[in-house]
Design an enzyme around this catalytic site. Structure first.
Site, PDB file in Angstrom:
ATOM      1  N   ASP A 349      27.344 -21.222 -10.466  1.00 42.03           N
ATOM      2  CA  ASP A 349      27.546 -22.450 -11.216  1.00 42.03           C
ATOM      3  C   ASP A 349      27.499 -22.111 -12.714  1.00 42.03           C
ATOM      4  OD1 ASP A 349      26.483 -25.825 -10.366  1.00 42.03           O
ATOM      5  OD2 ASP A 349      27.795 -25.094 -11.969  1.00 42.03           O
ATOM      6  N   GLU A 540      25.949 -35.449 -12.835  1.00 42.82           N
ATOM      7  CA  GLU A 540      24.853 -34.504 -12.638  1.00 42.82           C
ATOM      8  C   GLU A 540      23.497 -35.132 -12.937  1.00 42.82           C
ATOM      9  OE1 GLU A 540      27.750 -30.851 -14.093  1.00 42.82           O
ATOM     10  OE2 GLU A 540      25.665 -30.421 -13.654  1.00 42.82           O
TER      11      GLU A 540
END
Ligand code: GLC
Length: 655
Positions: A349, A540
């Site tokens: 990520d 997020e």
């Protein structure tokens, strides 16, 4: 007792997968040591031999992929190999794209909102092709992989078809529709340049206070597995279709347990859940968090996996401390690549290894040796390559690990046909945002709507009714699309991208519609009041409850609008446009009907289709609906399960 995924034995399905993977890897190993078959097979002095001697096997599409990988790997210098393992953000090379060549970069990405200056389909294709030209200028002409977060359509692109976020797609319980939606997304993405999507999230959202709940198909791993038809929509049949102009490489994320962290364990920013610690036993981790990855690999043959920022702490191992997924050799290599048989590549990520213990060299070494193959290093690609080279030079990272990572990456590039067709095939570019694509999205919106209350047969509405519409989310495209739309966090308002709002959908059906966002217009003389409440966009951990004022509770404005409209008009309907269940326990009795609309995206007409009975309500809750925030986490199967609405609940108006 540790789950069989973590022990010698494997269930049949896993055994088969492992055996298949073993055969694949054994074959690759055989080929890796052999002289390229094509040149050895050609008769001495024949045209074929002359032909083959001029075209190296890796550039010959008639040569089997494993052989092309082996041939190319054998030609690469260490620096070229390290380059293939490095992904940079386009912004870090845009000013000087020759850095792509100099660094032998294997990949670029567009982070959320990282778009060409003029955000159009052709500008996207020109941008990606511009970068590609610099990759092809490298010594071995290895093409770039370009990745983008097409998580509900090609969301960064203005004009793309914007589908409901995954939580709404989970509510449809319609795997065929999900596959169709992702095939459209693949078509619109590939036609504008990127050949790789960081989707679908196969996260299992266990606590709705998580800011990424809407990226999940739901709280039940079995539902998430059913919705993995998304992978087939993106990839088609990986070994056959990936080179097509309507397919892309898919990435399942975030491996694993990203939606199963414990509230308050995140140490990232002021997040509370996102990137936190999953405290669980091996047995439960396998059942809840790993299960979607077994099917993603063994049934859908997904080409890429993105490990999670989160950590795992084993409750069945005394003294266990949290281990970041990007550092877990047990889970990345032993389990995912070994026992489950994953033969694609792992992409970290965004700068994820910077969260690992130790200095940068330790972080790089730890993650590579754990099994990470490609590293998303948005702005420090040169430092990453230098550090990796030094670690290999010092013997702390074996070249065999580098060769394994590069082989996996090269295989994907061959499967995508990038060596034969490195530039964008624009044959489908005119289908971006087409009426046909939007019609599918409209159907997805309709199927995603969940009818939670319908007293006095309030729904379906009649076009002849005099309708009063109020609420913050009635006429706001940005709010109904949510995060990952044109920008990373998304944005409120109607100026960022084309589409139809829920209000416009209602106005397309009924003749007499009054709109008053704050419900201050006179309410007299109306048959039905509709109040559209909900959230504003986030992405997020920014959306984590407890971070930046986020809560599951309705806002004071929403509560006031419900009170005002539902006390004044005899029939009252509330729609909730949000990425997760909100606390409506006190407001529900005031409404005759209640619909959860989730984050429907660009096609607001789809909501009107079920409100006016053009399609029946069929949606079912993909997550449990809590009575209060304090009940979280609350999931099907819990002891003392007492939600406001249970997982799977949903009324229908099907006749
Ligand atoms: C983000 C997300 C991940 C996304 C990546 C690239 O931080 O965690 O889901 O694919 O970065 O945008």
């Amino acid at each position: 007792m540790r789950h069989q995924l973590f022990r010698g034995g494997l269930p049949r399905r896993l055994t088969t997968g492992r055996r298949t993977a073993g055969i694949l890897l054994a074959a690759a190993a055989l080929v890796a040591t052999a002289v390229p078959v094509s040149s050895a097979m050609a008769e001495p002095g024949s045209t074929a031999e002359a032909q083959h001697s001029r075209t190296p096997p890796y550039l010959n599409p008639r040569v089997p992929t494993a052989q092309r990988v082996s041939d190319l790997l054998g030609r690469m210098t260490p620096a070229e190999k390290f380059g293939q393992m490095t992904q940079a953000e386009r912004g870090s090379v845009d000013a000087d794209p020759t850095r792509i060549t100099d660094l032998n970069l294997g990949s670029l990405l567009s982070g959320g909102g990282s778009t060409p200056a003029s955000n159009t389909p052709s500008a996207w294709a020109d941008m990606v092709d511009g970068y590609q030209a610099h990759a092809l200028a490298t010594r071995l002409h290895i093409p770039l992989l370009y990745g983008v977060d097409s998580v509900h359509g090609h969301g960064n692109l203005v004009g793309a078809t914007i589908f409901p976020h995954n939580i709404g797609m989970g509510a449809t319980r319609d795997p065929r529709l999900v596959a169709e939606a992702e095939h459209i997304t693949a078509t619109e993405t590939r036609a504008t340049g990127p050949q790789w999507v960081f989707a679908p999230c196969v996260c299992v959202a266990r606590d709705d206070r998580w800011g990424r709940t809407y990226e999940s198909f739901g709280e039940d791993p079995a539902l998430v597995q059913r919705m993995e038809s998304a992978i087939d929509g993106f990839q088609g049949t990986r070994t056959k279709d990936l080179a097509r102009p309507d397919r892309v490489l898919a990435t399942v994320k975030h491996y694993a347990g990203d939606g199963d962290t414990t509230y308050g364990t995140s140490t990232t920013n002021t997040y509370t859940l996102d990137q936190g610690v999953t405290r669980t036993s091996h047995q439960r981790f396998a059942a809840v968090d790993l299960a979607p990855y077994v099917t993603a690999v063994q049934v859908h043959h997904v080409g890429s996996v993105m490990p999670s920022y989160s950590s795992v702490q084993w409750t069945d191992v005394p003294g266990s401390t949290p281990v970041k997924m990007s550092a877990s050799k047990e889970l990345l290599t032993d389990v995912l690549k070994g026992k489950i048989g994953f033969d694609g590549f792992l992409i970290s990520d965004w700068d994820a290894i910077s969260q690992l213990p130790g200095d940068f060299a330790t972080q790089v070494r730890t993650s590579v040796n754990a099994g990470m193959d490609m590293f998303m290093q948005p702005y420090n690609a040169p430092q990453f390559e230098q550090t990796l080279a030094a670690e290999v030079q010092a013997g702390r990272v074996p070249m065999a690990r580098i060769d394994d990572a590069v082989s996996r990456i090269l295989r994907a590039k061959f499967e995508l046909g990038l060596f034969e067709h490195p530039y964008t095939n624009r044959a489908n570019i005119d289908t971006v945002g087409s009426p046909a694509h939007r019609a599918v999205a409209r159907r997805a919106v309709a199927e995603s709507q969940v009818l939670l209350k319908n007293d006095r047969h309030t729904l379906p509405l009649k076009p002849s009714q005099r309708i009063y519409v109020a609420g913050v989310n009635a006429n706001d495209l940005g709010n109904q699309a949510g995060g990952w739309t044109v920008t990373w966090q998304g944005q409120s308002g109607n100026n960022a991208f084309p589409g139809t709002t829920i209000l416009q959908g209602i106005q397309h059906e009924a003749k007499d519609v009054t709109y008053s966002a704050d419900a201050t217009a006179p309410t007299t003389g109306h048959d039905v009041g509709i109040v559209v409440v909900g959230e504003t966009p986030y992405a997020e951990g920014v959306g984590d409850v407890g971070n930046g004022g986020h809560t599951l509770n309705l806002s004071a404005t929403d509560r006031a609008n419900i009170d005002r409209v539902c006390s004044a008009i005899s029939t009252c309907l509330v729609l909730d446009v949000a990425g997760r269940p909100q606390i409506i326990t006190d407001q529900l009795p005031k409404a005759d009907a209640f619909v959860m609309s989730w984050l429907p995206g660009s096609e607001g007409d789809g909501v009107a289709d079920v409100l006016f009975g053009k399609r029946p309500f069929t949606g079912k809750l993909p997550v449990t609906w809590p009575r209060s925030e304090a009940q979280e986490p609350i999931n099907i199967g819990d002891a003392h399960y007492d939600p406001l609405f249970p997982y799977g609940y949903g009324l229908t108006t099907r006749r």
